[in-house]
Design a protein around this motif. Structure first.
Motif, PDB file in Angstrom:
ATOM      1  N   LYS A  11      -2.615   3.584   2.682  1.00 24.98           N
ATOM      2  CA  LYS A  11      -3.230   2.089   2.704  1.00 24.98           C
ATOM      3  C   LYS A  11      -2.476   1.020   2.020  1.00 24.98           C
ATOM      4  O   LYS A  11      -2.352  -0.248   2.768  1.00 24.98           O
ATOM      5  N   ALA A  12      -1.725   1.106   0.827  1.00 27.57           N
ATOM      6  CA  ALA A  12      -0.903   0.047   0.257  1.00 27.57           C
ATOM      7  C   ALA A  12       0.123  -0.267   1.323  1.00 27.57           C
ATOM      8  O   ALA A  12       0.807  -1.500   1.170  1.00 27.57           O
ATOM      9  N   ALA A  15      -0.581  -2.382   4.315  1.00 27.27           N
ATOM     10  CA  ALA A  15      -1.189  -3.480   3.999  1.00 27.27           C
ATOM     11  C   ALA A  15       0.248  -4.369   3.799  1.00 27.27           C
ATOM     12  O   ALA A  15       0.235  -5.422   4.172  1.00 27.27           O
ATOM     13  N   ALA A  58      -9.830  -4.657   9.869  1.00 22.88           N
ATOM     14  CA  ALA A  58      -8.346  -4.744   9.587  1.00 22.88           C
ATOM     15  C   ALA A  58      -8.040  -6.139  10.263  1.00 22.88           C
ATOM     16  O   ALA A  58      -7.308  -5.688  11.517  1.00 22.88           O
ATOM     17  N   ASP A  80      -9.671  -6.743   5.302  1.00 22.99           N
ATOM     18  CA  ASP A  80      -8.290  -6.452   5.471  1.00 22.99           C
ATOM     19  C   ASP A  80      -7.925  -6.254   4.020  1.00 22.99           C
ATOM     20  O   ASP A  80      -8.429  -6.784   3.292  1.00 22.99           O
ATOM     21  N   LEU A  81      -6.921  -5.374   3.751  1.00 29.63           N
ATOM     22  CA  LEU A  81      -6.404  -5.029   2.668  1.00 29.63           C
ATOM     23  C   LEU A  81      -5.199  -5.918   2.221  1.00 29.63           C
ATOM     24  O   LEU A  81      -4.906  -5.886   1.063  1.00 29.63           O
ATOM     25  N   ASP A  83      -3.373  -9.199   1.291  1.00 21.99           N
ATOM     26  CA  ASP A  83      -3.532 -10.566   0.715  1.00 21.99           C
ATOM     27  C   ASP A  83      -2.858 -11.706   1.482  1.00 21.99           C
ATOM     28  O   ASP A  83      -3.387 -12.533   1.789  1.00 21.99           O
ATOM     29  N   ARG A 106     -11.273  -9.807   1.299  1.00 18.84           N
ATOM     30  CA  ARG A 106     -10.473  -8.590   0.951  1.00 18.84           C
ATOM     31  C   ARG A 106     -11.460  -7.269   0.956  1.00 18.84           C
ATOM     32  O   ARG A 106     -12.389  -7.301   0.321  1.00 18.84           O
ATOM     33  N   GLY A 107     -11.077  -6.173   1.585  1.00 17.44           N
ATOM     34  CA  GLY A 107     -11.917  -4.870   1.580  1.00 17.44           C
ATOM     35  C   GLY A 107     -11.276  -3.676   2.320  1.00 17.44           C
ATOM     36  O   GLY A 107     -10.435  -3.986   3.058  1.00 17.44           O
ATOM     37  N   ASP A 108     -11.710  -2.735   2.120  1.00 14.50           N
ATOM     38  CA  ASP A 108     -11.544  -1.563   2.674  1.00 14.50           C
ATOM     39  C   ASP A 108     -12.173  -1.170   3.885  1.00 14.50           C
ATOM     40  O   ASP A 108     -13.553  -0.945   3.584  1.00 14.50           O
TER      41      ASP A 108
END
Ligand SMILES: C[S@@+](CC[C@H](N)C(=O)[O-])C[C@H]1O[C@@H](n2cnc3c(N)ncnc32)[C@H](O)[C@@H]1O
Length: 289
Positions: A11-12, A15, A58, A80-81, A83, A106-108
Protein backbone atom coordinates in the motif's frame (compact mmCIF):
# COMPACT_ATOMS: atom_id res chain seq x y z
CA UNK A 1 9.09 -19.04 -4.49
CA UNK A 2 9.93 -15.89 -2.48
CA UNK A 3 7.64 -14.60 0.23
CA UNK A 4 4.94 -12.14 -0.82
CA UNK A 5 5.52 -8.50 0.17
CA UNK A 6 3.78 -7.31 3.33
CA UNK A 7 0.39 -5.68 2.73
CA UNK A 8 1.52 -2.44 4.38
CA UNK A 9 4.55 -2.25 2.07
CA UNK A 10 2.40 -2.79 -1.01
CA UNK A 11 0.00 0.00 0.00
CA UNK A 12 2.77 2.43 0.94
CA UNK A 13 4.75 1.72 -2.26
CA UNK A 14 1.67 2.12 -4.44
CA UNK A 15 0.60 5.38 -2.84
CA UNK A 16 4.16 6.77 -3.03
CA UNK A 17 4.59 5.76 -6.67
CA UNK A 18 1.31 7.36 -7.78
CA UNK A 19 2.01 10.45 -5.68
CA UNK A 20 5.15 11.12 -7.75
CA UNK A 21 5.32 13.40 -10.80
CA UNK A 22 6.78 10.62 -12.95
CA UNK A 23 3.41 8.87 -13.15
CA UNK A 24 1.64 12.02 -14.37
CA UNK A 25 4.40 12.51 -16.93
CA UNK A 26 4.06 8.95 -18.24
CA UNK A 27 0.32 8.40 -17.90
CA UNK A 28 -1.27 11.82 -18.36
CA UNK A 29 -4.41 13.00 -16.56
CA UNK A 30 -5.96 9.68 -15.60
CA UNK A 31 -4.00 6.75 -14.31
CA UNK A 32 -5.78 3.86 -15.98
CA UNK A 33 -6.05 2.18 -19.38
CA UNK A 34 -8.85 3.53 -21.54
CA UNK A 35 -8.60 7.04 -20.06
CA UNK A 36 -11.65 9.26 -19.88
CA UNK A 37 -13.51 7.30 -22.57
CA UNK A 38 -13.52 4.17 -20.42
CA UNK A 39 -14.50 6.21 -17.35
CA UNK A 40 -17.55 7.45 -19.29
CA UNK A 41 -18.36 3.90 -20.35
CA UNK A 42 -18.11 2.74 -16.72
CA UNK A 43 -20.32 5.56 -15.46
CA UNK A 44 -22.94 4.85 -18.12
CA UNK A 45 -22.93 1.11 -17.40
CA UNK A 46 -23.22 1.76 -13.66
CA UNK A 47 -26.23 3.91 -14.59
CA UNK A 48 -25.30 7.13 -12.78
CA UNK A 49 -28.11 9.65 -12.50
CA UNK A 50 -28.01 13.36 -11.63
CA UNK A 51 -27.96 14.05 -7.92
CA UNK A 52 -26.57 10.69 -6.92
CA UNK A 53 -23.73 10.29 -4.46
CA UNK A 54 -20.71 8.38 -5.78
CA UNK A 55 -17.60 7.06 -4.06
CA UNK A 56 -14.40 6.87 -6.15
CA UNK A 57 -12.12 4.39 -4.39
CA UNK A 58 -8.41 5.02 -5.07
CA UNK A 59 -9.22 8.35 -6.67
CA UNK A 60 -5.61 9.21 -7.59
CA UNK A 61 -5.33 12.65 -9.23
CA UNK A 62 -9.12 13.16 -9.05
CA UNK A 63 -9.69 13.19 -12.82
CA UNK A 64 -12.43 10.56 -12.64
CA UNK A 65 -14.25 12.34 -9.80
CA UNK A 66 -14.23 15.63 -11.70
CA UNK A 67 -15.49 13.98 -14.88
CA UNK A 68 -18.34 12.27 -13.04
CA UNK A 69 -19.36 15.49 -11.29
CA UNK A 70 -19.17 17.55 -14.48
CA UNK A 71 -20.69 15.18 -17.03
CA UNK A 72 -23.03 13.08 -14.86
CA UNK A 73 -24.08 15.78 -12.35
CA UNK A 74 -23.36 13.62 -9.31
CA UNK A 75 -21.53 14.49 -6.10
CA UNK A 76 -18.36 12.52 -5.52
CA UNK A 77 -16.22 11.54 -2.57
CA UNK A 78 -12.78 10.26 -3.52
CA UNK A 79 -10.64 8.21 -1.18
CA UNK A 80 -6.93 7.45 -1.59
CA UNK A 81 -3.83 6.75 0.48
CA UNK A 82 -1.55 9.16 -1.39
CA UNK A 83 -1.26 12.54 0.34
CA UNK A 84 0.13 14.34 -2.71
CA UNK A 85 -2.61 12.83 -4.91
CA UNK A 86 -5.24 14.00 -2.42
CA UNK A 87 -3.82 17.53 -2.41
CA UNK A 88 -3.66 17.60 -6.20
CA UNK A 89 -7.22 16.28 -6.53
CA UNK A 90 -8.58 18.75 -3.98
CA UNK A 91 -6.86 21.66 -5.73
CA UNK A 92 -8.28 20.52 -9.09
CA UNK A 93 -11.81 20.31 -7.66
CA UNK A 94 -11.53 23.78 -6.17
CA UNK A 95 -10.07 25.23 -9.37
CA UNK A 96 -13.02 23.74 -11.28
CA UNK A 97 -15.47 25.37 -8.87
CA UNK A 98 -16.58 21.94 -7.65
CA UNK A 99 -15.15 22.10 -4.14
CA UNK A 100 -18.60 21.72 -2.56
CA UNK A 101 -19.58 18.66 -4.65
CA UNK A 102 -16.28 16.81 -5.03
CA UNK A 103 -14.38 16.01 -1.84
CA UNK A 104 -11.30 13.88 -1.25
CA UNK A 105 -10.42 11.94 1.89
CA UNK A 106 -7.44 9.98 3.11
CA UNK A 107 -8.43 6.35 3.59
CA UNK A 108 -7.79 2.71 2.83
CA UNK A 109 -10.03 0.85 0.39
CA UNK A 110 -10.06 -2.06 2.83
CA UNK A 111 -11.44 0.14 5.65
CA UNK A 112 -13.48 2.87 4.02
CA UNK A 113 -14.09 5.88 6.27
CA UNK A 114 -17.84 6.11 5.53
CA UNK A 115 -21.00 4.77 7.16
CA UNK A 116 -22.93 1.84 5.70
CA UNK A 117 -25.33 2.47 2.81
CA UNK A 118 -24.08 6.00 2.18
CA UNK A 119 -23.51 5.84 -1.61
CA UNK A 120 -25.60 5.17 -4.71
CA UNK A 121 -22.54 3.96 -6.57
CA UNK A 122 -18.90 3.01 -6.00
CA UNK A 123 -16.32 3.17 -8.77
CA UNK A 124 -12.75 1.93 -8.61
CA UNK A 125 -10.45 2.14 -11.62
CA UNK A 126 -7.17 0.28 -11.98
CA UNK A 127 -6.66 -0.14 -8.25
CA UNK A 128 -8.60 -3.18 -6.98
CA UNK A 129 -5.82 -5.33 -8.44
CA UNK A 130 -3.32 -3.64 -6.11
CA UNK A 131 -5.29 -4.17 -2.89
CA UNK A 132 -3.65 -6.94 -0.83
CA UNK A 133 -6.99 -7.59 0.92
CA UNK A 134 -9.29 -7.90 -2.07
CA UNK A 135 -12.13 -9.65 -0.19
CA UNK A 136 -12.04 -6.91 2.47
CA UNK A 137 -12.18 -4.18 -0.19
CA UNK A 138 -15.07 -5.90 -1.99
CA UNK A 139 -16.94 -6.18 1.33
CA UNK A 140 -16.34 -2.49 1.95
CA UNK A 141 -17.77 -1.62 -1.48
CA UNK A 142 -20.88 -3.65 -0.59
CA UNK A 143 -21.14 -2.14 2.89
CA UNK A 144 -21.07 1.51 1.80
CA UNK A 145 -23.53 0.96 -1.08
CA UNK A 146 -27.23 1.50 -0.46
CA UNK A 147 -29.43 -1.48 -1.33
CA UNK A 148 -29.87 -1.42 -5.12
CA UNK A 149 -26.66 0.60 -5.53
CA UNK A 150 -23.95 -0.47 -7.98
CA UNK A 151 -20.20 -0.93 -7.92
CA UNK A 152 -18.18 -0.57 -11.11
CA UNK A 153 -14.54 -1.49 -11.44
CA UNK A 154 -12.14 -1.48 -14.35
CA UNK A 155 -8.98 -3.43 -13.81
CA UNK A 156 -6.00 -5.30 -15.14
CA UNK A 157 -6.59 -9.00 -15.68
CA UNK A 158 -4.02 -11.76 -15.75
CA UNK A 159 -4.75 -15.14 -17.27
CA UNK A 160 -4.33 -18.20 -15.06
CA UNK A 161 -0.67 -19.18 -15.20
CA UNK A 162 0.43 -15.69 -14.40
CA UNK A 163 3.24 -13.37 -15.19
CA UNK A 164 6.92 -13.48 -16.02
CA UNK A 165 9.09 -13.29 -12.88
CA UNK A 166 10.06 -9.60 -12.88
CA UNK A 167 6.49 -8.40 -13.05
CA UNK A 168 5.55 -10.49 -10.02
CA UNK A 169 7.67 -8.30 -7.69
CA UNK A 170 6.73 -5.10 -5.89
CA UNK A 171 7.31 -3.09 -9.08
CA UNK A 172 4.69 -5.33 -10.63
CA UNK A 173 2.24 -4.53 -7.81
CA UNK A 174 2.76 -0.82 -8.36
CA UNK A 175 2.26 -1.36 -12.10
CA UNK A 176 -1.07 -3.05 -11.26
CA UNK A 177 0.11 -6.41 -12.63
CA UNK A 178 1.55 -8.59 -9.87
CA UNK A 179 -1.68 -9.43 -8.06
CA UNK A 180 -4.10 -8.92 -10.94
CA UNK A 181 -6.57 -11.78 -11.41
CA UNK A 182 -8.66 -13.25 -14.22
CA UNK A 183 -11.97 -11.44 -14.77
CA UNK A 184 -13.97 -14.32 -13.30
CA UNK A 185 -11.93 -14.12 -10.08
CA UNK A 186 -12.87 -10.43 -9.75
CA UNK A 187 -16.50 -11.40 -10.39
CA UNK A 188 -16.20 -14.06 -7.69
CA UNK A 189 -14.74 -11.54 -5.23
CA UNK A 190 -17.64 -9.14 -5.84
CA UNK A 191 -20.10 -12.04 -5.62
CA UNK A 192 -18.47 -13.19 -2.38
CA UNK A 193 -19.20 -9.76 -0.92
CA UNK A 194 -22.90 -10.18 -1.71
CA UNK A 195 -22.98 -8.19 -4.99
CA UNK A 196 -24.58 -9.53 -8.16
CA UNK A 197 -22.45 -9.05 -11.25
CA UNK A 198 -24.55 -7.46 -14.02
CA UNK A 199 -21.94 -6.64 -16.68
CA UNK A 200 -18.47 -7.78 -17.70
CA UNK A 201 -16.71 -6.19 -20.69
CA UNK A 202 -13.22 -6.78 -22.06
CA UNK A 203 -11.09 -3.75 -22.91
CA UNK A 204 -7.76 -5.49 -23.45
CA UNK A 205 -6.74 -3.15 -26.28
CA UNK A 206 -6.82 -0.23 -23.81
CA UNK A 207 -4.05 -1.86 -21.77
CA UNK A 208 -1.97 -2.42 -24.91
CA UNK A 209 -2.34 1.25 -25.86
CA UNK A 210 -1.33 2.39 -22.39
CA UNK A 211 1.77 0.18 -22.31
CA UNK A 212 2.76 1.49 -25.78
CA UNK A 213 2.27 5.08 -24.61
CA UNK A 214 4.45 4.57 -21.53
CA UNK A 215 7.12 2.86 -23.62
CA UNK A 216 7.14 5.69 -26.19
CA UNK A 217 7.33 8.40 -23.52
CA UNK A 218 10.16 6.60 -21.72
CA UNK A 219 12.13 6.41 -24.98
CA UNK A 220 11.67 10.12 -25.65
CA UNK A 221 12.75 10.91 -22.11
CA UNK A 222 15.79 8.64 -22.47
CA UNK A 223 16.82 10.54 -25.62
CA UNK A 224 16.71 13.77 -23.65
CA UNK A 225 19.15 12.21 -21.20
CA UNK A 226 16.53 11.59 -18.50
CA UNK A 227 17.03 15.17 -17.28
CA UNK A 228 13.36 15.80 -16.51
CA UNK A 229 13.01 16.61 -12.77
CA UNK A 230 9.91 14.44 -12.52
CA UNK A 231 12.03 11.41 -13.35
CA UNK A 232 14.54 11.88 -10.53
CA UNK A 233 15.14 8.43 -9.05
CA UNK A 234 13.49 6.58 -11.94
CA UNK A 235 15.68 3.96 -13.62
CA UNK A 236 14.57 4.42 -17.25
CA UNK A 237 16.34 1.29 -18.51
CA UNK A 238 14.68 -0.85 -15.84
CA UNK A 239 11.32 0.78 -16.52
CA UNK A 240 11.73 -0.01 -20.24
CA UNK A 241 12.55 -3.64 -19.41
CA UNK A 242 9.34 -3.94 -17.38
CA UNK A 243 7.33 -2.15 -20.07
CA UNK A 244 8.68 -4.60 -22.64
CA UNK A 245 7.63 -7.54 -20.47
CA UNK A 246 4.19 -6.00 -20.00
CA UNK A 247 3.83 -5.46 -23.77
CA UNK A 248 4.71 -9.12 -24.38
CA UNK A 249 2.19 -10.22 -21.74
CA UNK A 250 -0.53 -8.17 -23.46
CA UNK A 251 0.44 -9.47 -26.93
CA UNK A 252 0.37 -13.06 -25.64
CA UNK A 253 -3.10 -12.54 -24.19
CA UNK A 254 -1.80 -13.06 -20.65
CA UNK A 255 -2.58 -9.50 -19.49
CA UNK A 256 -5.75 -7.60 -20.32
CA UNK A 257 -8.20 -5.03 -18.96
CA UNK A 258 -11.81 -5.60 -17.93
CA UNK A 259 -14.80 -3.65 -16.68
CA UNK A 260 -17.19 -5.25 -14.20
CA UNK A 261 -20.40 -3.82 -12.74
CA UNK A 262 -22.20 -5.43 -9.80
CA UNK A 263 -25.35 -4.55 -7.89
CA UNK A 264 -26.19 -4.73 -4.22
CA UNK A 265 -29.47 -6.60 -3.82
CA UNK A 266 -32.38 -4.48 -2.66
CA UNK A 267 -32.88 -6.80 0.28
CA UNK A 268 -29.60 -8.12 1.60
CA UNK A 269 -29.45 -11.85 2.40
CA UNK A 270 -27.71 -12.86 5.65
CA UNK A 271 -23.96 -13.40 5.31
CA UNK A 272 -22.58 -16.92 4.92
CA UNK A 273 -25.58 -18.05 2.88
CA UNK A 274 -23.57 -19.85 0.21
CA UNK A 275 -23.78 -17.05 -2.36
CA UNK A 276 -21.86 -17.79 -5.51
CA UNK A 277 -18.23 -16.81 -5.56
CA UNK A 278 -15.08 -17.66 -3.73
CA UNK A 279 -12.16 -15.85 -2.28
CA UNK A 280 -9.29 -15.83 -4.69
CA UNK A 281 -5.95 -17.26 -3.58
CA UNK A 282 -3.08 -15.58 -1.79
CA UNK A 283 -0.51 -13.14 -3.07
CA UNK A 284 2.27 -14.23 -5.36
CA UNK A 285 4.74 -11.40 -5.41
CA UNK A 286 7.95 -10.44 -3.72
CA UNK A 287 10.49 -7.73 -4.28
CA UNK A 288 11.35 -4.12 -3.52
CA UNK A 289 9.67 -0.81 -4.34
C1 LIG B 1 -3.30 3.18 -10.91
S1 LIG B 1 -3.72 4.45 -9.78
C2 LIG B 1 -5.40 4.74 -10.27
C3 LIG B 1 -5.91 6.10 -9.85
C4 LIG B 1 -7.30 6.47 -10.37
N1 LIG B 1 -8.29 5.49 -9.98
C5 LIG B 1 -7.29 6.63 -11.87
O1 LIG B 1 -7.77 5.72 -12.55
O2 LIG B 1 -6.81 7.65 -12.35
C6 LIG B 1 -3.92 3.55 -8.25
C7 LIG B 1 -4.31 4.42 -7.07
O3 LIG B 1 -4.67 3.54 -5.99
C8 LIG B 1 -4.29 4.16 -4.77
N2 LIG B 1 -4.29 3.10 -3.75
C9 LIG B 1 -3.51 1.99 -3.72
N3 LIG B 1 -3.84 1.22 -2.67
C10 LIG B 1 -4.86 1.85 -2.03
C11 LIG B 1 -5.64 1.54 -0.89
N4 LIG B 1 -5.44 0.39 -0.19
N5 LIG B 1 -6.61 2.39 -0.53
C12 LIG B 1 -6.84 3.55 -1.22
N6 LIG B 1 -6.13 3.89 -2.33
C13 LIG B 1 -5.15 3.05 -2.72
C14 LIG B 1 -2.93 4.75 -5.10
O4 LIG B 1 -2.54 5.73 -4.17
C15 LIG B 1 -3.21 5.31 -6.51
O5 LIG B 1 -3.67 6.64 -6.43
Amino acid sequence: MSAPPAAADVKACCAAAYDGDAVALLLGASYHPGGLALTRRLATTVGLRPGQRVLDVASGPGTTALLLATEFAVSVDGVDLGDASLRKATAAAQAAGLGDRVLFHRGDAERLPFPAASFDAVVCECAFCTFPGKPAAASEFARVLRPGGRAGITDVTIAPGGLPGDLAGLAGWVACLADARPADAYAALLGGAGLTVTAVEEHDEALGRMVDQIDARLRVLRMSGGRNQALAGVDIERALELTGQAARAVAAGVAGYTMLVAEKPSSVPPRGDGRRGHRAGGSRAAGRC
